[in-house]
Enzyme design. Sequence first.
Site, mmCIF file in Angstrom:
data_model
loop_
_atom_site.group_PDB
_atom_site.id
_atom_site.type_symbol
_atom_site.label_atom_id
_atom_site.label_comp_id
_atom_site.label_asym_id
_atom_site.label_seq_id
_atom_site.Cartn_x
_atom_site.Cartn_y
_atom_site.Cartn_z
ATOM 1 N N PHE A 56 59.407 -47.075 -84.361
ATOM 2 C CA PHE A 56 59.474 -46.899 -82.900
ATOM 3 C C PHE A 56 59.246 -48.272 -82.249
ATOM 4 C CE2 PHE A 56 57.613 -43.145 -84.919
ATOM 5 C CZ PHE A 56 58.490 -42.145 -84.540
ATOM 6 N N ASN B 47 66.814 -42.752 -86.390
ATOM 7 C CA ASN B 47 65.766 -41.789 -86.095
ATOM 8 C C ASN B 47 64.688 -41.976 -87.173
ATOM 9 O OD1 ASN B 47 64.212 -39.352 -86.360
ATOM 10 N ND2 ASN B 47 65.716 -38.364 -85.038
ATOM 11 N N ASP C 88 64.271 -48.038 -84.319
ATOM 12 C CA ASP C 88 64.226 -47.355 -83.029
ATOM 13 C C ASP C 88 65.545 -46.617 -82.855
ATOM 14 O OD1 ASP C 88 62.276 -47.819 -80.323
ATOM 15 O OD2 ASP C 88 64.238 -46.903 -79.989
ATOM 16 N N CYS D 287 49.891 -41.157 -78.164
ATOM 17 C CA CYS D 287 49.718 -41.275 -76.719
ATOM 18 C C CYS D 287 49.807 -39.912 -76.028
ATOM 19 C CB CYS D 287 50.723 -42.264 -76.129
ATOM 20 S SG CYS D 287 52.439 -41.831 -76.432
HETATM 21 N N1 SAH Z 1 55.947 -49.693 -80.056
HETATM 22 C C1 SAH Z 1 56.662 -49.871 -78.817
HETATM 23 C C2 SAH Z 1 56.690 -48.662 -77.929
HETATM 24 C C3 SAH Z 1 57.315 -47.477 -78.546
HETATM 25 S S1 SAH Z 1 57.804 -46.346 -77.354
HETATM 26 C C4 SAH Z 1 56.029 -51.001 -78.021
HETATM 27 O O1 SAH Z 1 54.897 -51.335 -78.268
HETATM 28 O O2 SAH Z 1 56.689 -51.504 -77.125
HETATM 29 C C5 SAH Z 1 58.695 -45.238 -78.253
HETATM 30 C C6 SAH Z 1 60.037 -45.742 -78.743
HETATM 31 O O3 SAH Z 1 60.433 -44.803 -79.709
HETATM 32 C C7 SAH Z 1 61.159 -45.817 -77.729
HETATM 33 O O4 SAH Z 1 61.726 -47.086 -77.785
HETATM 34 C C8 SAH Z 1 62.184 -44.756 -78.182
HETATM 35 O O5 SAH Z 1 63.515 -45.196 -78.067
HETATM 36 C C9 SAH Z 1 61.831 -44.595 -79.615
HETATM 37 N N2 SAH Z 1 62.033 -43.270 -80.238
HETATM 38 C C10 SAH Z 1 61.700 -42.069 -79.750
HETATM 39 N N3 SAH Z 1 61.904 -41.107 -80.675
HETATM 40 C C11 SAH Z 1 62.390 -41.731 -81.770
HETATM 41 C C12 SAH Z 1 62.798 -41.297 -83.065
HETATM 42 N N4 SAH Z 1 62.713 -40.030 -83.414
HETATM 43 N N5 SAH Z 1 63.223 -42.229 -83.932
HETATM 44 C C13 SAH Z 1 63.291 -43.530 -83.587
HETATM 45 N N6 SAH Z 1 62.912 -43.989 -82.399
HETATM 46 C C14 SAH Z 1 62.480 -43.110 -81.498
#
Ligand code: SAH
Length: 400
Positions: A226, A276, A248, A343
Site C-alpha cells: 500500500f 492488489n 499499490d 487506521c
Molecule cells: N503508506 C502510504 C499510505 C497508504 S494509503 C503512505 O504512507 O503514504 C492506502 C493506499 O492503498 C492507497 O494508495 C490505495 O491506492 C492503496 N490500496 C487500497 N487498497 C489496496 C489493495 N487492496 N491493494 C493495493 N493497494 C491498495
Amino acid sequence: MDILPTVLLKPGAADRVVAGHPWIYAGSLLRLSAPAADGALVQIKDHRQRFLGVGFYNSKSKIHVRVLDPARVAVDVSFFIDRVRAALAVRQKHLPGASSFRVVNAESDFLSGLIIDKYAGVLVLQISSLGMEQRKPMIVQALQSIFAPGAIVERSDAAFRKFEGLPETNGLLSGTLSGPERIEINGLKFDVDILGGHKTGLYLDQQRNYQLVAGLADHGQVLDCFSFLGGFGLHCARAGAGHVHGLDQSAEACAAATRHAELNGLAAQWSVETANVFDWLKARTAVAPHEKVVPVFDAIILDPPSFTRTRAAVSDALRGYKEIHLRALKLLKPGGTLATFCCSHHVGAALFESVILEAAFDARRVLRRVATLAQSPDHPILPSVPETEYLKGFAFEAAR
Ligand code: SAH
C-alpha cells in the site's frame, strides 16, 4: 457580547462536556431557551443552569452542538488567529523543522469541524461543520495573517459533510496554484497533487513513523505494501535498504512513487508494481502442500487503508487484517521486521495486535515487539475524545 441562546442539557449529560468532549448529541438536550439559527453560537448550561461553555448549534446534524470553549469567548478573526497559533506552537514543539504538517486537527485542537493542512506554502482546509462553514471568510483571513500562504485550497469533499447538511466543495479560496506543490517530509522531496490527491494530498499522519520505521527496518530487501506516494519505502531506501519494492493498486500512485524515487536519487533501489496487495501476497505464498514458502524480505510494511468505517463491518475487517499478516509473515525472513498499521477507529490497538498474533500463530512465527506506533504529533490525541485516536501501529521482529 450579545446574549446567546442557551442550550440546556439533560441531567447526566454535562460530565462528558466538562471532560473535554466537544460533541453534544440531540438526545442530550433538554431544551433551548430561545430559537437558535443553524450554525449560530450558543451557550451551553447544565440542567441546573450552570454555564459549561459556548459552541456552534446545528439542528440538522446528529451532533447538535460542537463545543468551542469552556469560557464565553467571541468567535471572530482574532479567535481563529489565537487558536491556530496555539495549534501551530504544538507542531513547532513536537515536529521541529517540519514545513508540511497538519496545522489544525479539529477536535484535538479545540476546533471541531475544521482541519487545516500545510503543504509547504499551500494551506488546505477541510470543513465538516456548519458553524465553521459559515465562518470560512474569518478562517481564511486568520490564515492569511499568520502564514501569508501562496494559496489556500478547500478540500471539503469528505462524505461526512452530508451529516451536517453541507454540499461537497473543492477549490481555490485564495492565491494561485500551478501544478503540484513540491514539499519535503523529513528531507525527502514529494510532489503533492493538492486538488486531486488522497485525503488532503498526502498522509501527513505517518510523517514521524516514516523515520522510525526506516530506522528499524533491516537494510536488505524491503516490501512496501500500500505504498501510495512511496513514503515508507523511500525513507527505507534512503536509510540504506538494498532494494524496496512498492505495491499499490493505483497506477497513478505507483507512477508518482517512481517519480519521487527519481527526484530523491533513490531510483536504483526502488521498484513498484500496480497490484492488489491481497492477490499479490496470495500468489507469492501459494505453494503445493509439501512445499514451503521461501521468505525473501528483510522488512515488510503494511499500511492499508481503513478496512472498516463502521462498527458493524469490524469482523470483515479483521479477516482482511489477518490474511495480509499471515501471508506477509510467510514472506518475512527470520529476524526480519514487520511494520504494520491500522487506521480503523473501530479496531483498537489491543484487538489489532491480537489479530496479528493469530496470524503469527498460523504462520508458526514468534514475534518480538520492538515499537508501538501512533499517528504523528500533528494529529494530537485527546484521550477524553476517543475519536481523535485512530492510527495505531507496531513494529515486530520475527524472533523465530
Ligand atoms: N503508506 C502510504 C499510505 C497508504 S494509503 C503512505 O504512507 O503514504 C492506502 C493506499 O492503498 C492507497 O494508495 C490505495 O491506492 C492503496 N490500496 C487500497 N487498497 C489496496 C489493495 N487492496 N491493494 C493495493 N493497494 C491498495
